[in-house]
Motif scaffolding. Sequence first.
Motif: not given
Length: 151
Positions: A67-72, A120
């Motif tokens: 995932g992206s930073s947002r997903h994390q 994610v």
Amino acid sequence: MSAAPSHVHGHAQSSPFSRRPILTGIAVGIASLLPHAFLTTEASLAFAAILIALIAGIYFGFAVVNGSSRHQWIEFNVAGLFAVSGLLGLLYWPVLLAVAYFAHAAWDFAHHNRSRLSLVAIPQWYVPWCVVIDVIVGAGLLVIWHDRGLL
């Protein structure tokens, strides 16, 4: 025409979990619930609290890998909410632990339709597998703890 090679779908195709998510989910759900029949009430509560935090943390792992930073950020915070729910259920309100398992099943379903929610990516088989486990454990805890007079 021949079938697509197994590597096209990733290495998980060789996993019994990915081939039979419902059946293996039932087995893992029962195996996760079984210790509660032998543990003291206090140990059962603690085990349930630890397990819900562990289960929720797996999605953060998917976010770190896929995932992206947002997903994390989303998965880290949601895992934290489940961990806090586990702690509150352990310390104050045991039924919250069982409710947390059912809530996690709902979180699993949210990932099934991630195109609408932009969550994610996780393996497709993982959603039904985890839902089955969550429901078995949540329902089983309600029964076990009710029989013990805890609820």
